[in-house]
Design an enzyme around this catalytic site. Sequence first.
Site, short mmCIF file in Angstrom:
data_model
loop_
_atom_site.label_atom_id
_atom_site.label_comp_id
_atom_site.label_asym_id
_atom_site.label_seq_id
_atom_site.Cartn_x
_atom_site.Cartn_y
_atom_site.Cartn_z
N GLU A 38 -5.87 -32.31 -7.46
CA GLU A 38 -6.21 -30.97 -6.91
C GLU A 38 -7.73 -30.62 -7.22
O GLU A 38 -8.42 -30.77 -8.29
CB GLU A 38 -5.61 -30.01 -7.86
CG GLU A 38 -6.01 -28.40 -7.57
CD GLU A 38 -5.88 -27.71 -6.23
OE1 GLU A 38 -6.83 -27.03 -5.94
OE2 GLU A 38 -4.80 -28.26 -5.44
N ARG A 113 2.18 -15.73 -4.23
CA ARG A 113 2.08 -17.00 -3.97
C ARG A 113 2.00 -17.76 -5.04
O ARG A 113 2.46 -18.74 -5.50
CB ARG A 113 0.84 -17.60 -2.95
CG ARG A 113 0.70 -19.07 -2.74
CD ARG A 113 -0.33 -19.34 -1.58
NE ARG A 113 -0.30 -20.52 -1.25
CZ ARG A 113 -0.98 -21.58 -2.15
NH1 ARG A 113 -1.88 -20.95 -2.88
NH2 ARG A 113 -1.33 -22.64 -1.56
N TYR A 222 4.59 -2.52 15.26
CA TYR A 222 4.25 -3.17 16.55
C TYR A 222 3.20 -2.09 17.06
O TYR A 222 3.35 -1.01 17.20
CB TYR A 222 5.22 -3.40 17.45
CG TYR A 222 6.58 -4.23 16.82
CD1 TYR A 222 6.57 -5.45 17.45
CD2 TYR A 222 7.39 -3.84 15.88
CE1 TYR A 222 7.72 -6.38 17.19
CE2 TYR A 222 8.46 -4.75 15.51
CZ TYR A 222 8.57 -6.08 16.28
OH TYR A 222 9.52 -6.64 15.90
N ASP A 317 0.69 -27.56 5.95
CA ASP A 317 -0.30 -27.04 6.91
C ASP A 317 -1.20 -28.07 7.69
O ASP A 317 -1.80 -27.79 8.72
CB ASP A 317 -1.19 -25.89 6.53
CG ASP A 317 -0.47 -24.77 6.09
OD1 ASP A 317 0.81 -24.53 6.67
OD2 ASP A 317 -1.14 -23.74 5.34
#
Length: 827
Positions: A38, A113, A222, A317
Amino acid sequence: MDGTKGDRFRVVISGAGVAGLTLASALEKAGVDYVLLERRDEVAPQIGASIGIFPCSARILDQLGAWKDVKKLCEPLQVFYSRNGKGQLVATPDRSPRLMQARTGYGSAWGERQNLLKGILGSIKDRSRILVNKKVVDVKHDADGVTVICDDGSSYRADLLVGADGAYSKTRQKMWELAESEKPEIVRSDKDRMTAEHNCIFGIAKGVDSPKIKAGDVNTTYDIGRCALTIIADNGTVYWFGQERLGRTHRVGDMPRYTDDDARAFIARNGDIVIVPGTGGLTLADLWAKTVTFRLVPIEEAKFNLWHWGRIACAGDSVHKATPNLGLGGNSAIETAAALVNAINRLADAQNTTGRRPTVAEIDAAMAQYQRERVVRAMGVVDASARLTRLQNMRGLGAKLFVKFVRPRLTEFLPETLSNTMVGAAKLDFLPLPKTSLTGTMPFNPTMNDGVGGSKLHRMLFALPLLALVFIAGSVMDATPVGHLAAAVRDGGVIPSIRDHVPILRSFYHIPSFDDFLALVNTFFYPSMFGTDPAARRQMISFITDGAVLQTIWHFESARRASLLTPMQLPNFFSLLGQVLGLGVVAPVYCFLHYLLTPVELFSALDRRLTNTRVSYASLPAVLLAYLLPFYALCFWPNLVGRQCWLFLWQLYPVWLALVRWGVSKVCLKETMDMDKIQRPLKDLNVMKGYVGGVSVLAAGVWWWAVLGGMQQAGGLAAVLTSVWNTFVPHGLPSWSVGSFERFASEFLRWDQVFAFGSHLAWLAYLFWDMRKVGMLGEGMLKTVILGAVLVPLVGPGATLGIGWLFREHILATRRHKDALTLESVR
């Protein structure tokens, strides 16, 4: 250099994000040697981001032993609200998280997260394999292994390098450099694949006080060119996102980079977006005032073609980057990590068995299989997220129409968008499945990857015989040649062949042109209605009684959850067309559309089989009152003029049926769908059996009444078959009888019955074929068809249809797809 330990297969993981930590935890449990590098100085930093956890990844986390801790740190989702830019609801509140939990065994949750990373990290026993401050700067690849070099001079040797280092992956960049000479076109294409058309500011607000929000609420706004999403947690914590469309499409090398001042400018432009309207409501600016951490970023989208090369593979990702609108980016990364570890574990097992390290070619083949197993679902998430992003930003006329007209009618837009994504998820093949994952009403199923029911084109081509019946029936039942004869009967003033000279009723609704048309249609029923042709009378009474079975089934199908926004919701429209064109012409259209639009995979969720009981429970009372009652009256009313009045009334039975069903449902029944779909997905099954079974018994009784009434001599199979032949089987095409209107009318109704019920029995065969393909028809197709063929002469086509439809219903309610992961199948 940190070399491989002994003869064990070894992996170097670059990046300790969601995908990287999942890989580490899973490799540890597989007994595969690894090291995780990391670049930051800590594994689970606070960067202000939040993340949603859905059942597809919750099951994998549960296998790893991390789900319990992650769940404690996240807010369970409860109710979804969809709003326009002013905060007004554009659809009824959606409690689909509870439905998703009933379907899969896992709820949906949202949290920081950082907490997800901590939860996964907690499932790793040996933390010494996780190294921080290790920025990868170079990769050396050779036939015997791969060497990863960090900026501090350290290097790590392994059999495989996995890049889990995000959308701007250094590992992917090095893989491109190494692969370019062999695959120049793919590399060149991939380098230009990542784009950004929107930006997104995400943050966490604390101490938000509003009486209009509660924990578990999810609000989506929206608006044109922009949108917002908020997730409410306990103690006034709100996870929020604001998004706007950029002026142009950005690509790699041209991606905008934002500062805190840019974030403040974003709020200045979009702070008026209403999250919750009215006094005590919230706007984006209100949340900004309580925000403790935030970040403005471009939201990249990418579907890369090159996932692996030689001894290098990428995950998360770095190979599939989705917008955050669907909330599945992190979930998809966890799935990809699981699929990759399955492939690595197979390589390690092969090495342990053979005592030989895998070659580059063997590793490349294993990674190719990994990509094949994940690419469809992963790219599907990217595509679905992209579509939702453009819908929520109301981009284009289609999106505006969707939000205004379609979204209000899609009461469960999110669960139906997500369901296949959830249950088709990858799992860790070498770890036991948690019991929780085996008890849902929509079992996990690894084959649910390619979309519901496969190709619509293939289904359409396969069902073309049903469509062909439409044209055949239209040709056979063409009444044009006898139009002048029908008009002559209508205009003759009295019913022909009736001694009492019964006058023909020409006016009933007092709308001249309409009454004239109905009076013309009525003439086709005179031979049967007045008994001048006894065989035709028996046939018509049996035919229309059989029609009660068909009508009841159509109305149950219209109320089914799987029929939402399909033509199957319009049974009375098909019935009305049947009154004008002949049921035999319209029925094949219905059967074709039903087969095309409702594949058996659509019923993988038990609640999709369920009908709205407020509507379906009113079906048989409506059929009896608006369809059968006026029909029996027109057949048996003592006054012959009165029979014609009932005939005028019955001709519009689809209208009266709709009104009666609506009245019964509104006055006598309550709306219970919200609880039924979660707690009682089989609630309507006994009523279905009672309704369709009861009217099928009536149809079988009338069938035998008609058969026995046509027997010329007592007893004997030959006499029965002769009666069936004389009463129900057409003796020729109607056009052969143009000289006799009475004969034409009799043959017309016989063909009407043949095409109407022939198409429905063929439709049942198609539906059973569907169930056979997925392993739900244990009785076998041949036995089922033979049984149906025996039942038709035994109880009539109407009762056969009812019995067949109920059998299918029993299968849908009690059996699961052959690949569904249930307690029974796993045992």
